[in-house]
Every structure is written in structure tokens, then in C-alpha cells.
Design an enzyme around this catalytic site. Sequence first.
Site, PDB file in Angstrom:
ATOM      1  N   GLN A   1       0.875  -1.054   0.052  1.00  0.00           N
ATOM      2  CA  GLN A   1       0.054   0.023   0.083  1.00  0.00           C
ATOM      3  C   GLN A   1       0.832   1.470  -0.021  1.00  0.00           C
ATOM      4  O   GLN A   1       0.513   2.365  -0.163  1.00  0.00           O
ATOM      5  CB  GLN A   1      -0.889   0.067   1.152  1.00  0.00           C
ATOM      6  CG  GLN A   1      -1.831  -0.966   1.365  1.00  0.00           C
ATOM      7  CD  GLN A   1      -2.450  -1.204   2.891  1.00  0.00           C
ATOM      8  OE1 GLN A   1      -3.576  -0.402   3.100  1.00  0.00           O
ATOM      9  NE2 GLN A   1      -1.852  -1.914   3.432  1.00  0.00           N
ATOM     10  N   ASN A   2       2.128   0.980   0.214  1.00  0.00           N
ATOM     11  CA  ASN A   2       3.142   2.062   0.405  1.00  0.00           C
ATOM     12  C   ASN A   2       3.456   2.553  -0.992  1.00  0.00           C
ATOM     13  O   ASN A   2       3.504   2.039  -2.061  1.00  0.00           O
ATOM     14  CB  ASN A   2       4.492   1.692   1.035  1.00  0.00           C
ATOM     15  CG  ASN A   2       4.287   1.290   2.261  1.00  0.00           C
ATOM     16  OD1 ASN A   2       3.153   1.386   2.884  1.00  0.00           O
ATOM     17  ND2 ASN A   2       5.108   0.826   3.131  1.00  0.00           N
TER      18      ASN A   2
ATOM     19  N   HIS B   1      -1.405   1.483  -4.414  1.00  0.00           N
ATOM     20  CA  HIS B   1      -1.992   2.790  -4.160  1.00  0.00           C
ATOM     21  C   HIS B   1      -0.850   3.732  -5.013  1.00  0.00           C
ATOM     22  O   HIS B   1      -0.880   4.974  -4.534  1.00  0.00           O
ATOM     23  CB  HIS B   1      -1.771   3.044  -2.564  1.00  0.00           C
ATOM     24  CG  HIS B   1      -2.965   2.438  -2.018  1.00  0.00           C
ATOM     25  ND1 HIS B   1      -3.133   2.237  -0.798  1.00  0.00           N
ATOM     26  CD2 HIS B   1      -3.989   2.112  -2.304  1.00  0.00           C
ATOM     27  CE1 HIS B   1      -4.094   1.571  -0.061  1.00  0.00           C
ATOM     28  NE2 HIS B   1      -4.746   1.379  -1.218  1.00  0.00           N
TER      29      HIS B   1
ATOM     30  N   CYS C   1      -0.787  11.999 -16.606  1.00  0.00           N
ATOM     31  CA  CYS C   1      -1.381  12.857 -17.430  1.00  0.00           C
ATOM     32  C   CYS C   1      -2.855  12.669 -17.165  1.00  0.00           C
ATOM     33  O   CYS C   1      -3.346  11.633 -17.509  1.00  0.00           O
ATOM     34  CB  CYS C   1      -0.854  12.903 -18.776  1.00  0.00           C
ATOM     35  SG  CYS C   1      -1.924  13.928 -19.754  1.00  0.00           S
TER      36      CYS C   1
ATOM     37  N   SER D   1      -2.586  -1.050   9.360  1.00  0.00           N
ATOM     38  CA  SER D   1      -3.733  -1.038  10.354  1.00  0.00           C
ATOM     39  C   SER D   1      -5.134  -1.794   9.930  1.00  0.00           C
ATOM     40  O   SER D   1      -5.974  -1.931  10.921  1.00  0.00           O
ATOM     41  CB  SER D   1      -3.875   0.438  10.401  1.00  0.00           C
ATOM     42  OG  SER D   1      -4.468   0.927   9.561  1.00  0.00           O
TER      43      SER D   1
ATOM     44  N   GLU E   1       1.514  -3.633  17.047  1.00  0.00           N
ATOM     45  CA  GLU E   1       0.233  -4.006  17.992  1.00  0.00           C
ATOM     46  C   GLU E   1      -0.680  -4.689  17.384  1.00  0.00           C
ATOM     47  O   GLU E   1      -1.023  -4.564  16.023  1.00  0.00           O
ATOM     48  CB  GLU E   1      -0.084  -2.822  18.419  1.00  0.00           C
ATOM     49  CG  GLU E   1      -0.595  -1.605  17.573  1.00  0.00           C
ATOM     50  CD  GLU E   1      -0.699  -0.284  17.876  1.00  0.00           C
ATOM     51  OE1 GLU E   1       0.072   0.049  19.078  1.00  0.00           O
ATOM     52  OE2 GLU E   1      -1.376   0.481  17.544  1.00  0.00           O
TER      53      GLU E   1
ATOM     54  N   ALA F   1       8.972  -4.119  13.038  1.00  0.00           N
ATOM     55  CA  ALA F   1       9.231  -4.972  11.745  1.00  0.00           C
ATOM     56  C   ALA F   1      10.525  -5.386  11.518  1.00  0.00           C
ATOM     57  O   ALA F   1      10.695  -6.409  11.019  1.00  0.00           O
ATOM     58  CB  ALA F   1       8.581  -3.971  10.578  1.00  0.00           C
TER      59      ALA F   1
HETATM   60  P1  NAD Z   1      -1.421   2.856   8.731  1.00  0.00           P
HETATM   61  O1  NAD Z   1      -0.657   4.089   8.828  1.00  0.00           O
HETATM   62  O2  NAD Z   1      -2.895   2.922   8.925  1.00  0.00           O
HETATM   63  O3  NAD Z   1      -1.088   1.884   9.666  1.00  0.00           O
HETATM   64  C1  NAD Z   1       0.403   1.449  10.217  1.00  0.00           C
HETATM   65  C2  NAD Z   1       0.270   0.469  10.891  1.00  0.00           C
HETATM   66  O4  NAD Z   1       1.639  -0.018  11.054  1.00  0.00           O
HETATM   67  C3  NAD Z   1      -0.169   0.246  12.492  1.00  0.00           C
HETATM   68  O5  NAD Z   1      -0.988  -0.883  12.310  1.00  0.00           O
HETATM   69  C4  NAD Z   1       0.809   0.257  13.092  1.00  0.00           C
HETATM   70  O6  NAD Z   1       0.739  -0.434  14.397  1.00  0.00           O
HETATM   71  C5  NAD Z   1       1.813  -0.539  12.172  1.00  0.00           C
HETATM   72  N1  NAD Z   1       3.330  -0.114  12.780  1.00  0.00           N
HETATM   73  C6  NAD Z   1       3.832   1.063  12.931  1.00  0.00           C
HETATM   74  N2  NAD Z   1       5.151   0.889  13.225  1.00  0.00           N
HETATM   75  C7  NAD Z   1       5.561  -0.244  13.057  1.00  0.00           C
HETATM   76  C8  NAD Z   1       6.558  -0.720  13.004  1.00  0.00           C
HETATM   77  N3  NAD Z   1       7.858  -0.301  13.176  1.00  0.00           N
HETATM   78  N4  NAD Z   1       6.798  -2.197  12.860  1.00  0.00           N
HETATM   79  C9  NAD Z   1       5.483  -2.850  12.617  1.00  0.00           C
HETATM   80  N5  NAD Z   1       4.322  -2.168  12.556  1.00  0.00           N
HETATM   81  C10 NAD Z   1       4.317  -0.812  12.657  1.00  0.00           C
HETATM   82  O7  NAD Z   1      -0.899   2.429   7.473  1.00  0.00           O
HETATM   83  P2  NAD Z   1      -1.810   1.627   6.416  1.00  0.00           P
HETATM   84  O8  NAD Z   1      -2.506   0.352   6.827  1.00  0.00           O
HETATM   85  O9  NAD Z   1      -0.562   1.180   5.308  1.00  0.00           O
HETATM   86  O10 NAD Z   1      -2.640   2.660   5.666  1.00  0.00           O
HETATM   87  C11 NAD Z   1      -2.291   3.756   5.138  1.00  0.00           C
HETATM   88  C12 NAD Z   1      -2.445   4.494   3.847  1.00  0.00           C
HETATM   89  O11 NAD Z   1      -1.532   5.563   3.787  1.00  0.00           O
HETATM   90  C13 NAD Z   1      -1.787   3.654   2.765  1.00  0.00           C
HETATM   91  O12 NAD Z   1      -2.879   3.479   2.117  1.00  0.00           O
HETATM   92  C14 NAD Z   1      -0.701   4.181   2.098  1.00  0.00           C
HETATM   93  O13 NAD Z   1      -0.998   4.493   0.757  1.00  0.00           O
HETATM   94  C15 NAD Z   1      -0.516   5.593   2.751  1.00  0.00           C
HETATM   95  N6  NAD Z   1       0.893   5.714   3.351  1.00  0.00           N
HETATM   96  C16 NAD Z   1       2.090   5.334   2.798  1.00  0.00           C
HETATM   97  C17 NAD Z   1       3.132   5.614   3.351  1.00  0.00           C
HETATM   98  C18 NAD Z   1       4.535   5.172   2.700  1.00  0.00           C
HETATM   99  O14 NAD Z   1       4.424   5.114   1.549  1.00  0.00           O
HETATM  100  N7  NAD Z   1       5.623   4.722   3.315  1.00  0.00           N
HETATM  101  C19 NAD Z   1       3.061   6.417   4.546  1.00  0.00           C
HETATM  102  C20 NAD Z   1       2.089   6.919   5.131  1.00  0.00           C
HETATM  103  C21 NAD Z   1       0.688   6.518   4.452  1.00  0.00           C
END
Ligand code: NAD
Length: 234
Positions: free
Chosen positions: A93-94, A111, A119, A180, A206, A220
Site C-alpha cells: 500500500q506504500n 496505491h 497525465c 492497520s 500492535e 518490523a
Molecule cells: P497505517 O498508518 O494506517 O497503519 C500503520 C500500521 O503499522 C499500524 O497498524 C501500526 O501499528 C503499524 N506499525 C507502526 N510502526 C511499526 C513498526 N515499526 N513495525 C511494525 N508495524 C508498525 O498504514 P496503512 O495500513 O498502510 O494505511 C495507510 C495508507 O496511507 C496507505 O494506503 C498508504 O498508501 C498511505 N501511506 C503510505 C506511506 C508510505 O508509502 N510509506 C506512509 C504513510 C501513508
Amino acid sequence: MQKPESIVILTGAGISAESGIETFRAADGLWANHPVDEVATPEGFERNPQLVYQFYNQRREQLLSQDIKPNAAHTALAKFEHDFDGTFLLVTQNIDNLHERAGSENVLHMHGELLKMRCLNSKMVFDIRESFDYDTRCECCRSPGNLRPHVVWFGEMPLHINQINMALEACDIFIAIGTSGNVYPAAGFYQTAKNCQAHTVELNLEKTGSSFDTSVYGPATQIVPEYLEKILQS
Ligand code: NAD
């Protein structure tokens, strides 16, 4: 543990947290201190495009700074993809590129990607490492105002969904890492896999709201290498 033949792994913002990229905190609706509806919806872009361009330009600049590097969890996934002799799909999702920088190859960005722009007319996608905004001229139609971040916003259809669903229906292990479970359809992937008899695993700092068959809690960088090694040894 019985050795799996087919694995789907879903990663979320939590896997990149220890690399210094802020997660998206669904509970308070903020992403890097911005209300999500301002910076991650088509309506927000329509209302204030300059703010949205600026937000993603800042995220891109941060991602390309020297401080941001793949961590041990990204590296373990790339090694696992190389060493595992079954079918493997990594869905993220990142929007960052840390999986690719760690060496992962079979990655689907459901995502979108921060280092791409699109474009609005032709739907063509271009690589971008610099800042861009309303005044940037598109390479295909040469007009300003036609480019947007190649990122899926709330209310838009995620990418590669058919391919992901097919892999989920055929896998025997589904692992969700650092997500999450608040953002659909990704939050429903574990249920699709479970309905098709896959073993479902959550690796997170968590507990989340979903009922996985196995849950391992911790950072992680620690639990991902350990769990993947266990699968390889099975
Ligand atoms: P989220 O922020 O909703 O949830 C993050 C999850 O990661 C939580 O459950 C938390 O407990 C866990 N977490 C935090 N630190 C951790 C660690 N060190 N080790 C293991 N787990 C850990 O994220 P999501 O569920 O990916 O949804 C967020 C949306 O926002 C996605 O759709 C994404 O596109 C976008 N997003 C992307 C990035 C990125 O590209 N790195 C960053 C922020 C948001």
C-alpha cells in the site's frame, strides 16, 4: 509449520516507519500533520491543487533524501523472494520505493507511487524525481495543469486489483505486515485469503482489529526477518 507453495504478502506504512517515513494515523485522520481529506482525495485536489502538489513534492523530497533507506524488514522480504522456491507476490500500500531499493522484484503498488506522475488527459504515467505542480507542462500534451501525482486517493479504485485477488485466492499463506487494516479494499485481503483456506498471519507493532490465524507483535525490523526465516526453514 508446513512449507507453503504460494505466498502473498501485503505491506503497509508500518514497514517503512523504522526507515523514518511517518505512518498514516487513521485514528486521528492525519498524514504528516495534514487532514487526509485535504491531501488524499480527488475533492481535496480540486479545492486546493497547490497544497496537494506541495504535500507530495515534500514527501518525494523526503523519500529521496540521504536519511531514508530500506530497513532490515525490506531487506528480509527481498532476500525471501530470492530464496523461496514457490510462488511469491508482494503487494504494497506504500507509495515509497523502499521495497525496490532493497531488491524486491515482484512488487505491486496498489496505491500508486510517489516517484510517478500521470497525465489527466492521456492517462500516461511518467517517472518524476523533482517537484512538479500546476504549471509543469506535460510531456505528452505539452499543456500545464494536466499532471497529478500517480497516487490512489480515497474514493479512487486501487491498482492491480484483479491480479491481487487471483493471487489471494490461490495462496496458502497470506501475511499482512505493518498495516492497520483501516483502508479498504486492502483491509479485506485477509478475509479473501481465509475464505480460500489460506493461513493468515499478522506481523505488526500492535494488535489490529482483524482475526488472523497467527499474530506476531514487535517492530518490523525484528519480527519480519525472524518470521520469514522460519518459513524458509519449514
Ligand atoms: P497505517 O498508518 O494506517 O497503519 C500503520 C500500521 O503499522 C499500524 O497498524 C501500526 O501499528 C503499524 N506499525 C507502526 N510502526 C511499526 C513498526 N515499526 N513495525 C511494525 N508495524 C508498525 O498504514 P496503512 O495500513 O498502510 O494505511 C495507510 C495508507 O496511507 C496507505 O494506503 C498508504 O498508501 C498511505 N501511506 C503510505 C506511506 C508510505 O508509502 N510509506 C506512509 C504513510 C501513508
